[in-house]
Design an enzyme around this catalytic site. Structure first.
Site, PDB file in Angstrom:
ATOM      1  N   SER A  39       0.838  -1.185   0.000  1.00 12.12           N
ATOM      2  CA  SER A  39       0.000   0.000   0.000  1.00 12.12           C
ATOM      3  C   SER A  39       0.886   1.253   0.000  1.00 12.12           C
ATOM      4  O   SER A  39       1.727   1.402  -0.869  1.00 12.12           O
ATOM      5  CB  SER A  39      -0.956  -0.038   1.207  1.00 12.12           C
ATOM      6  OG  SER A  39      -1.965   0.933   1.104  1.00 12.12           O
ATOM      7  N   ASP A 161      -5.813  -2.768  -2.733  1.00  9.27           N
ATOM      8  CA  ASP A 161      -4.772  -2.609  -1.714  1.00  9.27           C
ATOM      9  C   ASP A 161      -4.119  -3.947  -1.328  1.00  9.27           C
ATOM     10  O   ASP A 161      -4.791  -4.892  -0.926  1.00  9.27           O
ATOM     11  CB  ASP A 161      -5.422  -1.979  -0.479  1.00  9.27           C
ATOM     12  CG  ASP A 161      -4.413  -1.455   0.518  1.00  9.27           C
ATOM     13  OD1 ASP A 161      -3.394  -2.130   0.760  1.00  9.27           O
ATOM     14  OD2 ASP A 161      -4.648  -0.368   1.073  1.00  9.27           O
TER      15      ASP A 161
END
Length: 285
Positions: A39, A161
């Site tokens: 991320s 993500d």
């Protein structure tokens, strides 16, 4: 370069702590042979490999309207996203805060970014050393938070993500063959993720009904994350890994207050300053 792996946890704007840690390392010209980022940690990772101190910080702490990546109410409804992902992963790296593709592509450092495949619900570990757009697509995918940003596509495959399927890729890092692993967390010691609530579970099931494997991953994320933290704490006590984490209260992942952002970044610099000698000793031990 120091033979070892550095793992960079995500956390959106909490990644400023990681940016502070890495900026200190870059100031010391201290680089690991292997990097894996999740991320926001993926953004930190590529800026570390491209050797660009303060680039991540400047991307997060915006001081002009041109670099403000948060949408207003009208844009949120129109774009179905709270952040301008095109600004973050196109205009910033290619125009406003240029990314050093040449240094990145030529680097001998191994760098992987974690993404979550929306079809399988599983983590994948990607890198790109030739195609500029594909590199940015991978980073964008790793940073695309569920519910608040759209899915991102790499080679036609939908991703979200990387932290959904593998928030702290310690097991992946062990496959690189390095005996020394340094981990940068963005949460305080003792933190545990709470179970997914009914409302959020319902939102997941509604928004991602075409992706049942992804929904399962989303709902079970807290359990997987907490198990990983327990193992990390066990290995840390035994001296198998070295962990750097914030000691001050963390900021929220979407923190907009620049003074709080700056303080959290500086805390990362200070933590690494204090622990630098210990890290070097750990790597040589």
């Amino acid at each position: 370069m120091e033979k070892g792996t550095i793992i960079l946890e995500g956390g959106a704007n909490r990644g400023l702590f990681t940016a502070g840690v890495l900026d200190y390392l870059m100031d010391q010209e201290f680089y690991f042979t292997h990097v894996v980022g999740v991320s926001m940690g993926a953004c930190n990772a590529i800026d570390y490999v491209s050797r660009q101190p303060e680039r991540t910080k400047k991307c997060i702490i915006t001081d002009t309207e041109e670099t403000n990546y948060y949408y207003g109410p009208t844009e949120i409804l129109k774009e179905k996203s709270i952040m301008n992902m095109d600004l973050i992963f196109d205009k910033l790296p290619n125009e406003l805060l240029p990314f050093d593709y040449e240094t990145y592509f030529k680097s001998a450092m191994k760098c992987e970014q974690v993404v979550t495949n929306c079809v399988t619900g599983k983590a994948e570990y990607l890198d790109e050393r030739e195609d500029k757009q594909r590199l940015l697509d991978i980073t964008r995918a790793s940073c695309s938070m569920p519910l608040v940003t759209p899915m991102a596509f790499v080679d036609g495959v939908p991703y979200l993500d990387g932290g959904l399927a593998d928030s702290i890729p310690i097991k992946r890092a062990m496959t690189y063959g390095n005996k020394k692993i340094v981990l940068i967390l963005t949460r305080n010691s003792g933190y545990r993720k709470k179970p997914t609530g009914k409302v959020v579970k319902g939102l997941y099931e509604g928004m991602y009904k075409r992706y049942p494997a992804l929904v399962k991953t989303l709902i079970n994320r807290n359990a997987q994350y907490n198990r990983t933290l327990e193992k990390i704490e066990e290995w840390e006590k035994k001296g198998y890994i070295y962990v750097i984490r914030p000691e001050m209260p963390t900021i929220s992942r979407l923190e907009k207050d620049s003074s709080k952002q700056e303080a959290f970044y500086q805390h990362g610099v200070e933590q690494m300053t204090r622990q630098f000698d210990e890290v070097k000793k750990f790597l040589k031990g």
